[in-house]
Design a protein around this motif. Structure first.
Motif, PDB file in Angstrom:
ATOM      1  N   GLN A  43       0.815  -1.214   0.000  1.00  0.00           N
ATOM      2  CA  GLN A  43       0.000   0.000   0.000  1.00  0.00           C
ATOM      3  C   GLN A  43       0.846   1.260   0.000  1.00  0.00           C
ATOM      4  N   THR A  44       2.096   1.160   0.431  1.00  0.00           N
ATOM      5  CA  THR A  44       2.976   2.331   0.473  1.00  0.00           C
ATOM      6  C   THR A  44       3.781   2.498  -0.804  1.00  0.00           C
ATOM      7  N   GLN A  45       3.718   1.535  -1.688  1.00  0.00           N
ATOM      8  CA  GLN A  45       4.499   1.581  -2.921  1.00  0.00           C
ATOM      9  C   GLN A  45       3.676   2.208  -4.043  1.00  0.00           C
ATOM     10  N   GLU A  46       4.322   3.033  -4.836  1.00  0.00           N
ATOM     11  CA  GLU A  46       3.619   3.700  -5.943  1.00  0.00           C
ATOM     12  C   GLU A  46       3.006   2.686  -6.898  1.00  0.00           C
ATOM     13  N   THR A  47       3.708   1.576  -7.094  1.00  0.00           N
ATOM     14  CA  THR A  47       3.223   0.549  -8.024  1.00  0.00           C
ATOM     15  C   THR A  47       2.366  -0.512  -7.349  1.00  0.00           C
ATOM     16  N   GLY A  48       2.131  -0.379  -6.042  1.00  0.00           N
ATOM     17  CA  GLY A  48       1.283  -1.341  -5.351  1.00  0.00           C
ATOM     18  C   GLY A  48       1.877  -2.726  -5.326  1.00  0.00           C
ATOM     19  N   GLY A  49       1.053  -3.725  -5.616  1.00  0.00           N
ATOM     20  CA  GLY A  49       1.549  -5.097  -5.605  1.00  0.00           C
ATOM     21  C   GLY A  49       0.480  -6.080  -6.010  1.00  0.00           C
ATOM     22  N   SER A  50       0.868  -7.335  -6.049  1.00  0.00           N
ATOM     23  CA  SER A  50      -0.024  -8.423  -6.453  1.00  0.00           C
ATOM     24  C   SER A  50       0.145  -9.583  -5.490  1.00  0.00           C
ATOM     25  N   ILE A  51      -0.980 -10.140  -5.040  1.00  0.00           N
ATOM     26  CA  ILE A  51      -0.954 -11.306  -4.161  1.00  0.00           C
ATOM     27  C   ILE A  51      -1.700 -12.438  -4.855  1.00  0.00           C
ATOM     28  N   VAL A  52      -1.046 -13.593  -4.928  1.00  0.00           N
ATOM     29  CA  VAL A  52      -1.630 -14.771  -5.578  1.00  0.00           C
ATOM     30  C   VAL A  52      -1.769 -15.868  -4.528  1.00  0.00           C
ATOM     31  N   ASN A  53      -2.987 -16.327  -4.329  1.00  0.00           N
ATOM     32  CA  ASN A  53      -3.249 -17.420  -3.397  1.00  0.00           C
ATOM     33  C   ASN A  53      -3.370 -18.730  -4.161  1.00  0.00           C
ATOM     34  N   VAL A  54      -2.568 -19.708  -3.784  1.00  0.00           N
ATOM     35  CA  VAL A  54      -2.660 -21.020  -4.414  1.00  0.00           C
ATOM     36  C   VAL A  54      -3.722 -21.818  -3.672  1.00  0.00           C
ATOM     37  N   SER A  55      -4.863 -21.979  -4.322  1.00  0.00           N
ATOM     38  CA  SER A  55      -5.992 -22.693  -3.743  1.00  0.00           C
ATOM     39  C   SER A  55      -6.086 -24.076  -4.392  1.00  0.00           C
ATOM     40  N   SER A  56      -7.265 -24.642  -4.425  1.00  0.00           N
ATOM     41  CA  SER A  56      -7.419 -26.017  -4.883  1.00  0.00           C
ATOM     42  C   SER A  56      -8.821 -26.242  -5.438  1.00  0.00           C
ATOM     43  N   VAL A  57      -8.929 -27.224  -6.339  1.00  0.00           N
ATOM     44  CA  VAL A  57     -10.254 -27.631  -6.803  1.00  0.00           C
ATOM     45  C   VAL A  57     -11.082 -28.194  -5.652  1.00  0.00           C
ATOM     46  N   SER A  58     -10.421 -28.575  -4.568  1.00  0.00           N
ATOM     47  CA  SER A  58     -11.147 -29.044  -3.384  1.00  0.00           C
ATOM     48  C   SER A  58     -12.015 -27.951  -2.782  1.00  0.00           C
ATOM     49  N   ALA A  59     -11.781 -26.714  -3.187  1.00  0.00           N
ATOM     50  CA  ALA A  59     -12.600 -25.608  -2.697  1.00  0.00           C
ATOM     51  C   ALA A  59     -14.000 -25.633  -3.279  1.00  0.00           C
TER      52      ALA A  59
END
Length: 258
Positions: free
Chosen positions: A123-139
């Motif tokens: 949130q403090t970075q000008e370019t922000g960021g990306s978060i990737v959650n590795v989930s599952s078909v079990s969801a």
């Protein structure tokens, strides 16, 4: 016109990034030019070209220290991949509350805690960021023998959608629902080559995923190619699971079509 997938100049933290699917993700990010830091509960030999740090992602204080160490070394954190997870087989009626608590802790609460720590930086970075959650078909389908795991992954998918709203526009949140993937433990888990072959015959694409194929999806989601993708759940499962009744269907009309 060629569209490059370029992560050059970006710093990525991949939890559980030294083996299995995590290793495939790490290698994909390296190939795209990212600086990669991996972590696991214990010390491990770093993947060539990366830095490895020990961290139990279920420990919020340890996660805060991990993220602080990454930022101290690299001055930024652009991508978090919440890959660490999993659960042993255990029937729900027989597993203890403590067992279920640990499964949910690793597969839902740990990604939330790591995401919170990463978000505070992004949130403090000008370019922000990306978060990737590795989930599952079990969801999204029954998960007998790993019921708490499936429930936790369903929660992770929901969490992804919610945080995509809360943390926008600075941070993008996405999830990958991974199907069967061929790793170093696959043969032991499914009873050797014959067992694996039998399972692969049920997958529309005819085989399990390779770890790097999951890595390619994660790298895409972290890149500018996905700059307008947030709150998404990407299914990486080779076509999914055909309805069970199709394998039992033996009507004359079906036989004639075959």
């Amino acid at each position: 016109m060629a569209i490059p997938l370029d992560l050059g100049g970006r710093v990525a933290l991949v939890t559980g990034g030294t083996k299995g699917i995590g290793l495939g993700i790490t290698q994909a990010f390296l190939a795209a030019g990212a600086t990669v830091v991996t972590c696991s509960r214990s010390d491990a030999d770093p993947v060539p070209g990366t830095t490895h740090l020990a961290c139990d992602v279920r420990d919020a204080d340890a996660v805060d220290r991990l993220v602080a160490e990454v930022v101290a070394a690299h001055r930024r954190l652009d991508v978090l991949v919440n890959n660490a997870g999993g659960a042993p087989y255990a029937l729900a009626a027989e597993a203890s509350p403590r067992f279920h608590d640990k499964v949910v802790g690793l597969n839902l609460m740990a990604p939330l805690v790591a995401a919170q720590a990463a978000n505070r930086v992004m949130q403090t970075q000008e370019t922000g960021g990306s978060i990737v959650n590795v989930s599952s078909v079990s969801a999204t389908r029954p998960s007998p023998g790993t019921a708490a795991y499936g429930a936790a992954k369903a929660g992770l998918d929901s969490l992804t959608r919610s945080l995509a709203v809360e943390w926008a526009p600075r941070v993008r949140m996405n999830a990958i629902d991974v199907g069967l993937c061929r790793t170093e433990n696959t043969d032991d888990h499914y009873g050797g080559d014959d067992g694996v072959a039998a399972i692969e015959r049920t997958i529309p694409l005819g085989r399990m995923a390779r770890p790097e194929e999951v890595g390619h999806v994660a790298a895409f989601l972290a890149s500018d190619l996905a700059s307008y993708v947030s709150g998404a759940r990407i299914e990486c499962h080779g076509g999914g699971e055909p309805p069970v009744f199709l394998s039992a269907l033996t009507s004359p009309s079906t036989q004639e079509q075959n």
